[in-house]
Design a protein around this motif. Structure first.
Motif, PDB file in Angstrom:
ATOM      1  N   GLY A  26      27.653  -2.071 -24.305  1.00  0.00           N
ATOM      2  CA  GLY A  26      27.053  -1.627 -25.561  1.00  0.00           C
ATOM      3  C   GLY A  26      25.611  -2.097 -25.652  1.00  0.00           C
ATOM      4  O   GLY A  26      25.081  -2.711 -24.715  1.00  0.00           O
ATOM      5  N   ILE A  27      24.986  -1.800 -26.795  1.00  0.00           N
ATOM      6  CA  ILE A  27      23.606  -2.261 -27.026  1.00  0.00           C
ATOM      7  C   ILE A  27      23.655  -3.508 -27.892  1.00  0.00           C
ATOM      8  O   ILE A  27      24.232  -3.495 -28.988  1.00  0.00           O
ATOM      9  CB  ILE A  27      22.750  -1.175 -27.721  1.00  0.00           C
ATOM     10  N   HIS A  28      23.065  -4.581 -27.391  1.00  0.00           N
ATOM     11  CA  HIS A  28      23.046  -5.863 -28.100  1.00  0.00           C
ATOM     12  C   HIS A  28      21.620  -6.146 -28.571  1.00  0.00           C
ATOM     13  O   HIS A  28      20.694  -6.144 -27.753  1.00  0.00           O
ATOM     14  CB  HIS A  28      23.480  -7.002 -27.175  1.00  0.00           C
ATOM     15  N   LEU A  29      21.446  -6.396 -29.848  1.00  0.00           N
ATOM     16  CA  LEU A  29      20.120  -6.748 -30.382  1.00  0.00           C
ATOM     17  C   LEU A  29      20.059  -8.261 -30.563  1.00  0.00           C
ATOM     18  O   LEU A  29      20.934  -8.847 -31.227  1.00  0.00           O
ATOM     19  CB  LEU A  29      19.884  -6.053 -31.720  1.00  0.00           C
ATOM     20  N   ILE A  30      19.030  -8.887 -29.972  1.00  0.00           N
ATOM     21  CA  ILE A  30      18.880 -10.340 -30.073  1.00  0.00           C
ATOM     22  C   ILE A  30      17.547 -10.632 -30.757  1.00  0.00           C
ATOM     23  O   ILE A  30      16.501 -10.189 -30.275  1.00  0.00           O
ATOM     24  CB  ILE A  30      18.910 -11.002 -28.681  1.00  0.00           C
ATOM     25  N   THR A  31      17.592 -11.331 -31.873  1.00  0.00           N
ATOM     26  CA  THR A  31      16.361 -11.643 -32.612  1.00  0.00           C
ATOM     27  C   THR A  31      16.204 -13.162 -32.729  1.00  0.00           C
ATOM     28  O   THR A  31      17.150 -13.921 -32.490  1.00  0.00           O
ATOM     29  CB  THR A  31      16.365 -11.019 -34.021  1.00  0.00           C
ATOM     30  N   GLY A  32      15.023 -13.569 -33.113  1.00  0.00           N
ATOM     31  CA  GLY A  32      14.742 -14.998 -33.271  1.00  0.00           C
ATOM     32  C   GLY A  32      13.266 -15.161 -33.564  1.00  0.00           C
ATOM     33  O   GLY A  32      12.470 -14.251 -33.330  1.00  0.00           O
ATOM     34  N   ARG A  33      12.893 -16.321 -34.069  1.00  0.00           N
ATOM     35  CA  ARG A  33      11.509 -16.552 -34.465  1.00  0.00           C
ATOM     36  C   ARG A  33      10.626 -16.780 -33.239  1.00  0.00           C
ATOM     37  O   ARG A  33      11.124 -16.984 -32.131  1.00  0.00           O
ATOM     38  CB  ARG A  33      11.428 -17.745 -35.416  1.00  0.00           C
ATOM     39  N   VAL A  34       9.326 -16.764 -33.474  1.00  0.00           N
ATOM     40  CA  VAL A  34       8.358 -17.070 -32.419  1.00  0.00           C
ATOM     41  C   VAL A  34       8.698 -18.431 -31.815  1.00  0.00           C
ATOM     42  O   VAL A  34       8.929 -19.389 -32.548  1.00  0.00           O
ATOM     43  CB  VAL A  34       6.930 -17.100 -33.013  1.00  0.00           C
ATOM     44  N   GLY A  35       8.767 -18.497 -30.487  1.00  0.00           N
ATOM     45  CA  GLY A  35       9.029 -19.759 -29.805  1.00  0.00           C
ATOM     46  C   GLY A  35      10.495 -20.157 -29.777  1.00  0.00           C
ATOM     47  O   GLY A  35      10.831 -21.240 -29.304  1.00  0.00           O
ATOM     48  N   SER A  36      11.383 -19.276 -30.268  1.00  0.00           N
ATOM     49  CA  SER A  36      12.806 -19.644 -30.301  1.00  0.00           C
ATOM     50  C   SER A  36      13.445 -19.566 -28.923  1.00  0.00           C
ATOM     51  O   SER A  36      14.513 -20.143 -28.700  1.00  0.00           O
ATOM     52  CB  SER A  36      13.566 -18.754 -31.289  1.00  0.00           C
ATOM     53  N   GLY A  37      12.817 -18.826 -28.002  1.00  0.00           N
ATOM     54  CA  GLY A  37      13.339 -18.767 -26.637  1.00  0.00           C
ATOM     55  C   GLY A  37      13.864 -17.402 -26.227  1.00  0.00           C
ATOM     56  O   GLY A  37      14.601 -17.304 -25.238  1.00  0.00           O
ATOM     57  N   LYS A  38      13.486 -16.360 -26.952  1.00  0.00           N
ATOM     58  CA  LYS A  38      13.984 -15.018 -26.612  1.00  0.00           C
ATOM     59  C   LYS A  38      13.582 -14.621 -25.187  1.00  0.00           C
ATOM     60  O   LYS A  38      14.423 -14.217 -24.395  1.00  0.00           O
ATOM     61  CB  LYS A  38      13.432 -13.966 -27.601  1.00  0.00           C
ATOM     62  N   SER A  39      12.302 -14.762 -24.893  1.00  0.00           N
ATOM     63  CA  SER A  39      11.826 -14.343 -23.563  1.00  0.00           C
ATOM     64  C   SER A  39      12.386 -15.250 -22.470  1.00  0.00           C
ATOM     65  O   SER A  39      12.700 -14.788 -21.369  1.00  0.00           O
ATOM     66  CB  SER A  39      10.291 -14.347 -23.511  1.00  0.00           C
ATOM     67  N   THR A  40      12.522 -16.536 -22.788  1.00  0.00           N
ATOM     68  CA  THR A  40      13.078 -17.479 -21.800  1.00  0.00           C
ATOM     69  C   THR A  40      14.519 -17.112 -21.484  1.00  0.00           C
ATOM     70  O   THR A  40      14.926 -17.083 -20.309  1.00  0.00           O
ATOM     71  CB  THR A  40      12.998 -18.922 -22.357  1.00  0.00           C
ATOM     72  N   LEU A  41      15.296 -16.802 -22.522  1.00  0.00           N
ATOM     73  CA  LEU A  41      16.689 -16.406 -22.308  1.00  0.00           C
ATOM     74  C   LEU A  41      16.753 -15.097 -21.517  1.00  0.00           C
ATOM     75  O   LEU A  41      17.576 -14.952 -20.598  1.00  0.00           O
ATOM     76  CB  LEU A  41      17.402 -16.258 -23.663  1.00  0.00           C
ATOM     77  N   ALA A  42      15.880 -14.157 -21.857  1.00  0.00           N
ATOM     78  CA  ALA A  42      15.852 -12.867 -21.148  1.00  0.00           C
ATOM     79  C   ALA A  42      15.581 -13.101 -19.658  1.00  0.00           C
ATOM     80  O   ALA A  42      16.227 -12.499 -18.793  1.00  0.00           O
ATOM     81  CB  ALA A  42      14.784 -11.965 -21.758  1.00  0.00           C
ATOM     82  N   HIS A 157      20.911   4.557 -22.405  1.00  0.00           N
ATOM     83  CA  HIS A 157      21.055   3.131 -22.090  1.00  0.00           C
ATOM     84  C   HIS A 157      22.153   2.892 -21.056  1.00  0.00           C
ATOM     85  O   HIS A 157      23.171   3.586 -21.042  1.00  0.00           O
ATOM     86  CB  HIS A 157      21.299   2.315 -23.364  1.00  0.00           C
ATOM     87  N   PRO A 158      21.951   1.889 -20.174  1.00  0.00           N
ATOM     88  CA  PRO A 158      22.970   1.508 -19.200  1.00  0.00           C
ATOM     89  C   PRO A 158      24.167   0.870 -19.909  1.00  0.00           C
ATOM     90  O   PRO A 158      24.103   0.609 -21.121  1.00  0.00           O
ATOM     91  CB  PRO A 158      22.257   0.483 -18.326  1.00  0.00           C
ATOM     92  N   PRO A 159      25.249   0.592 -19.156  1.00  0.00           N
ATOM     93  CA  PRO A 159      26.457   0.041 -19.807  1.00  0.00           C
ATOM     94  C   PRO A 159      26.164  -1.160 -20.712  1.00  0.00           C
ATOM     95  O   PRO A 159      26.628  -1.208 -21.836  1.00  0.00           O
ATOM     96  CB  PRO A 159      27.336  -0.343 -18.622  1.00  0.00           C
ATOM     97  N   ILE A 160      25.408  -2.133 -20.205  1.00  0.00           N
ATOM     98  CA  ILE A 160      25.061  -3.290 -21.044  1.00  0.00           C
ATOM     99  C   ILE A 160      23.546  -3.307 -21.228  1.00  0.00           C
ATOM    100  O   ILE A 160      22.800  -3.405 -20.243  1.00  0.00           O
ATOM    101  CB  ILE A 160      25.530  -4.622 -20.431  1.00  0.00           C
ATOM    102  N   THR A 161      23.098  -3.218 -22.455  1.00  0.00           N
ATOM    103  CA  THR A 161      21.664  -3.248 -22.748  1.00  0.00           C
ATOM    104  C   THR A 161      21.391  -4.364 -23.734  1.00  0.00           C
ATOM    105  O   THR A 161      22.005  -4.411 -24.804  1.00  0.00           O
ATOM    106  CB  THR A 161      21.201  -1.895 -23.331  1.00  0.00           C
ATOM    107  N   LEU A 162      20.499  -5.270 -23.348  1.00  0.00           N
ATOM    108  CA  LEU A 162      20.104  -6.368 -24.240  1.00  0.00           C
ATOM    109  C   LEU A 162      18.697  -6.077 -24.730  1.00  0.00           C
ATOM    110  O   LEU A 162      17.790  -5.876 -23.928  1.00  0.00           O
ATOM    111  CB  LEU A 162      20.119  -7.712 -23.509  1.00  0.00           C
TER     112      LEU A 162
END
Lengths: 232, 230
Positions: A26-42, A157-162
């Motif tokens: 499915g499509i998963h939406l991940i949000t968070g504040r600036v510097g929370s680590g979104k890009s690092t987790l990605a 979208h592919p099977p799993i989209t983040l």
């Protein structure tokens, strides 16, 4: 097919992020504040960073890729057509997809940033992936192209989209919500049940929730439909 | 007043444009020339034809704070402290003035915690905020923000928008793809293919864009909401 974050801890000096959970299809939406680590987790999920501890398991996932926040990081072709060919794709078709018909001969870095993002997103969405990680796929796109890109993401979208983003005005329909807060990734759950607990929700979602109704999904159209339902 | 006369540069072609002081947002489709216009107004690029004056001076004779669309391109030094200090050192400010100005710039945007951080370890949004702090530290007459909000979450972006009116800058020139942000500006410039299609207040301009995705989301939502209440 699923992605599992098993007690993952990402660290950098005093900063750390803990993440656990299962990303099913499915499509998963991940949000968070600036510097929370979104890009690092990605980047960690894409395999570009090694977690300090824990494990990332890819069950049935063989082809995965990451679209980074800044499109210039991906660009290797001097000309637009070289860039498209570097993805193994046919320039004319991708130029048309990206709204760049007749511009294959131009230098990639002569495109505006939004045009470069369109080019990059069109290339990545033309590929075949099991897991697609999109870091800010809508940033720098104008509102017309944000809508188009949301439709493309939803349709192809592919099977799993983040989808990691802090976009607030134009979002695609999604299946699951996640939020990074307090140094941890929180699984809010499937949509629409997860919407009321989404702290980083766009203002129009907050407004609908304030009326005491929950939209079916997270787009502006869903918010409008929820308002109509309330007044019907 | 910023005055553009007979301006031509790459795709930009603007015959006459007078921008009053205050917060001006530049909006328009991708490739319409927003970043190019901002770089001309900041004095980073020189027009091929025509001229720009800012209260009678050329942009290059005006103190301009610049936050570009690629925040990494703006970061030269290893630490946040030195990055912000550099803007002041290049202006030959005495050492004793540096620390208070650096601290104030970071406090203005709520980022004191970044003072001792290393630039390469910052997130994309934090890099944009540090570049903004460096721009504010020089107390510029003109502050130029090229899509800074595309790097920021809602709360941080709102914080930044809230501090803009309190700054001593005569002009804040900002490009954005967030029409709700643009709706809060004093003036709007809508660019299309390098030309000014609309110029005026948000209340004057956005009604022309009501049938397009450029209409502010929150205005649209509020209209639906009030219509249903009736």
């Amino acid at each position: 097919m699923e992605l599992a974050l098993e007690e993952v801890i990402l660290t950098r000096k005093k900063w750390s992020l803990c993440a656990r959970g299962i990303f099913s299809e499915g499509i998963h939406l991940i949000t968070g504040r600036v510097g929370s680590g979104k890009s690092t987790l990605a980047q960690a999920i894409a395999g570009l960073l090694k977690p300090g501890s824990g494990n990332i398991a890819y069950h049935g996932i063989y082809r995965r890729t990451l679209s980074m926040q800044f499109p210039e990081y991906h660009t290797t072709g001097h000309l637009v057509r070289d860039e498209i060919r570097s993805w193994g794709l046919e320039p004319e078709r991708i130029c048309m997809e990206a709204g760049l018909t007749g511009r294959a001969h131009e230098r990639s870095f002569d495109l505006s940033r939004g045009e470069l993002k369109r080019l990059h997103m069109s290339c990545i969405l033309a590929g075949t992936w099991d897991l697609l990680i999109l870091d800010e796929p809508l940033s720098t796109l104008d509102p017309v192209w944000k809508h188009r890109m949301c439709r493309k993401i939803h349709a192809h979208h592919p099977p799993i989209t983040l989808l990691f983003t802090h976009e607030q005005a134009v979002l695609p329909r999604v299946d699951y919500l996640w939020e990074i807060r307090g140094g941890c990734l929180h699984a809010l759950g499937p949509v629409p049940e997860a919407i009321p607990s989404w702290q980083g929700a766009p203002r129009y979602i907050e407004e609908v929730l304030n009326y005491g109704v929950v939209p079916d999904n997270i787009t502006l159209e869903d918010a409008k439909e929820a308002l109509c339902r309330m007044h019907a | 007043m910023i005055v553009c006369t007979g301006l031509a540069f790459r795709t930009i072609a603007i015959r006459d444009l007078s921008i009053p002081s205050g917060h001006t947002c530049v909006i328009g489709p991708n490739g319409s020339g927003k970043s190019t216009l901002l770089s001309l107004l900041a004095g980073i690029e020189m027009p091929e034809q025509g001229r720009i004056t800012i209260d009678g001076e050329t942009p290059r004779r005006t103190d301009v704070g610049w936050v570009g669309e690629f925040p990494e391109d703006n970061l030269i030094f290893r630490t946040v402290r030195n990055e912000i200090a550099s803007a002041l050192r290049f202006r030959h400010l005495p050492d004793e003035e540096l620390e208070p100005r650096i601290g104030q710039a970071l406090r203005d945007i709520g980022c004191e915690y970044l003072l001792d951080a290393r630039c390469k370890e910052l997130s994309g949004g934090e890099k944009a905020l540090v570049v903004l702090a460096a721009a504010l530290a020089i107390r510029p007459k003109v502050l130029v923000l090229d899509e800074i909000d595309s790097h920021l979450d809602r709360s941080t972006a709102e914080d930044v928008q809230q501090i803009l009116p309190s700054l001593s800058c005569m002009h804040v020139l900002q490009s954005t793809q967030n029409m709700d942000t643009a709706a809060g500006a004093d003036n709007l410039i809508y660019l299309e293919e390098g030309q000014v299609r609309y110029f005026g207040s948000p209340e004057d301009i956005f009604p022309n864009l009501e049938d397009t995705p450029f209409y502010p989301t929150l205005w649209r939502f509020a209209a639906w909401s009030s219509h249903l209440k009736r």
